[in-house]
Write an enzyme that holds these catalytic residues in place. Structure first.
Site, PDB file in Angstrom:
ATOM      1  N   HIS A 219      57.485 -36.128 -43.988  1.00 50.37           N
ATOM      2  CA  HIS A 219      57.858 -34.762 -44.385  1.00 50.37           C
ATOM      3  C   HIS A 219      56.705 -34.144 -45.153  1.00 50.37           C
ATOM      4  CE1 HIS A 219      60.103 -31.453 -46.306  1.00 50.37           C
ATOM      5  NE2 HIS A 219      60.966 -31.607 -45.329  1.00 50.37           N
TER       6      HIS A 219
ATOM      7  N   ASP B 193      65.772 -34.299 -40.405  1.00 48.87           N
ATOM      8  CA  ASP B 193      65.760 -33.712 -39.066  1.00 48.87           C
ATOM      9  C   ASP B 193      65.975 -34.772 -37.990  1.00 48.87           C
ATOM     10  OD1 ASP B 193      65.134 -30.992 -39.884  1.00 48.87           O
ATOM     11  OD2 ASP B 193      63.191 -31.795 -40.459  1.00 48.87           O
TER      12      ASP B 193
END
Length: 428
Positions: free
Chosen positions: A306, A363
């Site tokens: 991330h 995600d």
């Protein structure tokens, strides 16, 4: 906030700028007077080293994997709270009492209907229009229907607009989906909770009563909680920037939706799902992991690592458990979902991924869960926008209420031509 000063030397000029300290997190150097004192700008493309505002809403520590909403860890909220509770928390600063939650839930429920003429507005779109295009257009058009909540100087109108946006977004999103598949719009029901209502409006049909597994409702509610706010990201900054000009709240949220639509922001879970489909079968995982480690191979594992979190994404911890609950409830039997679970296990135990801190992020899991529930990938970013609307309106309200707020006006490092004289076309 306590104040000390930082000394900045530029050529033969030396200025002192206040250092501001928040309750937690890095200190910031206040450079609001820097240009006036030195005649120079600071340069920060992407604003990654710039604090654009003061906020009491959300705190992120990417190095430690921390995400707090009003001080509460995201894991505790996702595990024990509801999306409506988190919405109240972000808007009002404290968790609600039982009575406050009941009243808030009732208020949101009573605003879920949309103006009937909006149905005509939908019919102006092609059937194959992307749901995000529809969402962006319809939300922007709300100001044409709700004139009684566009005065940003009236706190009461601001709150009505906030409630309307949170309440109507599931209805608008479900209508976008229904329109794309040629099915009739399903009206909301006041006896259902926020997330249950949305699922019914999305997948229900008039011909029969819609039944949904409680595990699916809870999973989607958690996904909404995990996406409710994420500090000053691109879309939130867009909402604040649009709001700084005095634009009405519906226009500001439409601007946020447009920004979120970008694949670098809201499309990560769709990219992760497409990667899983490309891998296809569990036995192909080692091949793709080897490709991911090869610097000369353009393939990248989507849904791992991330930009902000340099450690484990705290939202992913909740999703690890949730994805298994959904698979069990829906009796999922699809090689792609087997790929997801085995890829997760292999990456978490592979020295390469551990060393580079390439852990599965939110995600990776949310795309898998949404697909299992039955959402097409074109709806993934719509669901993101639905959840993030809560954060957007909370951030917008905070900005409008800030006495230090002024219109956003970033500066630039100009590298174009210096002044030159116009030459008539016949002499060029």
């Amino acid at each position: 906030m306590t104040e000390t000063t930082a000394k900045i030397t530029l050529g033969d000029k030396s200025v002192e700028s206040p250092i501001l300290s928040g309750t937690v997190g890095p200190d910031v150097v206040d450079i609001r007077k820097f240009y006036g004192q030195t005649g120079a700008f600071t340069y920060d493309p992407g604003f990654t080293s710039t604090a654009s505002c003061e906020s009491k809403l959300t705190y992120i520590d990417g190095d430690e994997g921390v995400l707090l909403h009003r001080g509460y860890p995201i894991g505790e909220l996702a595990e024990h709270s509801s999306f409506m509770e988190v919405a109240y928390l972000l808007l009002n600063g404290e968790l609600p009492s039982a009575d406050e939650l009941t009243r808030f839930d009732n208020t949101i429920t009573r605003h879920t209907m949309v103006h009937e003429q909006l149905a005509t507005f939908y019919r102006g779109f092609r059937r194959d229009a992307h749901p995000m295009a529809i969402l962006c257009g319809v939300v922007g058009a709300l100001s044409a229907f709700y004139h009684d909540s566009t005065d940003i100087n009236d706190p009461h109108q601001r709150m009505i607009a906030s409630h309307r946006l949170i309440a109507k977004m599931p209805t608008i999103a479900a209508m976008a989906y229904k329109y794309s598949v040629g099915q009739p719009f399903v009206y909301p029901r006041n006896d259902l909770g926020y997330t249950h209502n949305f699922l019914r409006m999305t997948f229900g049909v008039p011909a029969e009563e819609y039944q949904v597994d409680p595990a699916v409702v809870r999973a989607l509610d958690r996904i909404f909680i995990l996406h409710a706010d994420h500090e000053q990201n691109a879309s939130t900054s867009t909402v604040r920037l649009a709001g700084s000009s005095g634009a009405n709240p519906f226009a500001c949220i439409a601007a946020g939706i447009a920004c979120l639509w970008g694949p670098a922001h809201g499309g990560a879970n769709e990219a992760a799902l497409n990667m899983l489909r490309e891998i296809g079968r569990p036995e192909r995982i080692p091949e793709y992991i080897a490709r991911a480690k090869d610097k000369d191979d353009p393939f990248r594992l989507m849904g791992f690592g991330h930009r902000v979190y340099k450690n484990y994404d705290p939202r992913a911890t909740v999703m690890q458990k949730t994805v298994r609950e959904v698979f069990a409830a829906l009796q999922v039997n699809d090689p792609m979902f087997d790929v997801a679970l085995q890829l997760e296990e292999m990456a978490l135990n592979d020295d390469y991924f551990i060393e580079k801190k390439l852990f599965p992020n939110v995600d990776f899991y949310s795309g898998v869960i949404l697909s299992a529930i039955g959402f097409p990938t074109t709806m993934f970013t719509v669901l993101f926008a639905l959840a993030r609307t809560v954060g957007w309106v909370a951030q917008w309200n905070e900005m409008i209420s800030d006495p230090a707020q002024k219109i956003g006006r970033p500066r630039q490092l100009y590298t174009g031509p210096v002044q030159r004289s116009y030459v008539p076309v016949e002499k060029r």
